[in-house]
Scaffold this active site. Structure first.
Site, PDB file in Angstrom:
ATOM      1  N   HIS A  94       7.222  15.334   4.561  1.00  0.00           N
ATOM      2  CA  HIS A  94       8.459  14.724   4.049  1.00  0.00           C
ATOM      3  C   HIS A  94       9.421  14.482   5.204  1.00  0.00           C
ATOM      4  CE1 HIS A  94      12.216  14.139   1.959  1.00  0.00           C
ATOM      5  NE2 HIS A  94      11.493  13.798   0.915  1.00  0.00           N
ATOM      6  N   GLU A 166       8.294   6.335   2.264  1.00  0.00           N
ATOM      7  CA  GLU A 166       9.691   6.658   2.011  1.00  0.00           C
ATOM      8  C   GLU A 166      10.541   6.285   3.216  1.00  0.00           C
ATOM      9  OE1 GLU A 166      10.020   9.963  -1.183  1.00  0.00           O
ATOM     10  OE2 GLU A 166       9.748  10.919   0.734  1.00  0.00           O
ATOM     11  N   GLY A 172      18.021   9.462  -0.764  1.00  0.00           N
ATOM     12  CA  GLY A 172      19.266  10.118  -1.159  1.00  0.00           C
ATOM     13  C   GLY A 172      20.515   9.328  -0.816  1.00  0.00           C
ATOM     14  N   SER A 212      15.563   6.766  -3.383  1.00  0.00           N
ATOM     15  CA  SER A 212      16.518   6.305  -4.389  1.00  0.00           C
ATOM     16  C   SER A 212      15.862   5.571  -5.559  1.00  0.00           C
ATOM     17  CB  SER A 212      17.612   5.446  -3.744  1.00  0.00           C
ATOM     18  OG  SER A 212      18.329   6.205  -2.782  1.00  0.00           O
TER      19      SER A 212
HETATM   20  P1  PGA Z   1      15.656  10.428  -3.434  1.00  0.00           P
HETATM   21  O1  PGA Z   1      14.584  11.295  -2.638  1.00  0.00           O
HETATM   22  O2  PGA Z   1      14.947   9.896  -4.678  1.00  0.00           O
HETATM   23  O3  PGA Z   1      16.759  11.373  -3.773  1.00  0.00           O
HETATM   24  O4  PGA Z   1      16.078   9.302  -2.552  1.00  0.00           O
HETATM   25  C1  PGA Z   1      13.254  10.885  -2.518  1.00  0.00           C
HETATM   26  C2  PGA Z   1      12.475  11.875  -1.698  1.00  0.00           C
HETATM   27  O5  PGA Z   1      13.023  12.434  -0.744  1.00  0.00           O
HETATM   28  O6  PGA Z   1      11.287  12.115  -1.984  1.00  0.00           O
END
Ligand code: PGA
Length: 249
Positions: A94, A166, A172, A212
């Site tokens: 991650h 991602e 976030g 997000s």
């Molecule tokens: P988020 O996080 O949906 O809050 O953007 C996604 C993630 O970190 O897997």
């Protein structure tokens, strides 16, 4: 008909009782869901949540794992401990592990191979920072993270690997890659996979989008040809925001 894989990453949120309450709500509300589902609570809540999801259509996930089976590794949680609790899937690489805690592709690869060796499924996260995107390095970064993350992984084990694309700038932040932009990167990742494992394996590969994701954009993203699911952070913390994503079609 494609299968979608919708996963919730609860990150460093929720006490044991809060985790159990959310897991119970999800079990009740997602009983008829046709997608593959996973939730990844904090380590401290795994045992309790495991009891709640046992025998249901929701897989138990972990957010990270130590790189060794056991031993003198203060603060780490091993693959054997995760399996003991009923964990089926582990999220590795991650961006918060890479960028906040300095995890390298080499370390992540070690964890990926260990998890696969022990029969777990892996979600390998990859993605570029804003700086990397703006300086034209998006593809190079994704290629490196995919290739190095999967170094030594056999074609046979690939069926237990999901890649989550991602973009770091979208996590976030409320900023989402457009479905078209995300789909293009997913197609590129699939091409990298095809070079290594062949067209058929690359086509069968599940590539999730994360960053997000919410009910309002989930369907548009997952309608794209190369987007096979979602890794959801913030919106996975409440049943009322996660259930509509899992039930996007
Ligand atoms: P988020 O996080 O949906 O809050 O953007 C996604 C993630 O970190 O897997």
């Amino acid at each position: 008909m494609r299968n979608y894989f919708i996963a919730g990453n609860w990150k460093m949120h929720k006490t044991v009782s809060e985790s159990v309450a959310l897991a119970k709500a999800l079990v009740a509300q997602l009983a008829g869901c046709r997608e593959k589902l996973m939730i990844a609570p904090a380590f401290t809540a795994l045992a309790a949540v495991s009891e709640v999801v046992k025998g249901t259509n929701i897989l138990l996930g972990a957010q990270n794992m130590g790189p060794e089976e056991q031993g003198a590794h203060t603060g780490e949680v091993s693959v054997l401990m995760l399996k003991d609790l009923g964990v089926k899937v582990v999220i590795l690489g991650h961006s918060e592990r890479r960028h906040t805690y300095g995890e390298t592709d080499e370390l992540i690869n070690k964890k990926v191979r260990l998890a696969l060796q022990h029969g777990l499924e892996v979600i390998l996260c990859v993605g570029e920072t804003l700086d990397e995107r703006e300086s034209g390095r998006l593809e190079a970064v994704c290629r490196t993270q995919v290739e190095q993350g999967l170094a030594g992984v056999s074609a046979g084990d690939l069926a237990r690997v999901t890649i989550a694309y991602e973009p770091v700038w979208a996590i976030g932040t409320g900023k989402t890659a457009t479905p078209e932009d995300a789909d293009a990167v997913h197609a590129y990742i699939r091409k990298v996979m095809a070079e290594r494992y062949g067209e058929a394996a690359a086509k069968a590969m599940c590539i999730q989008y994360g960053g997000s994701v919410k009910a309002e954009n989930a369907a548009q993203l997952m309608q794209k040809a190369n987007i096979d699911g979602a890794l959801v952070g913030g919106a996975s913390l409440k049943a009322e925001t996660f259930v509509p994503i899992a039930a996007f079609r």
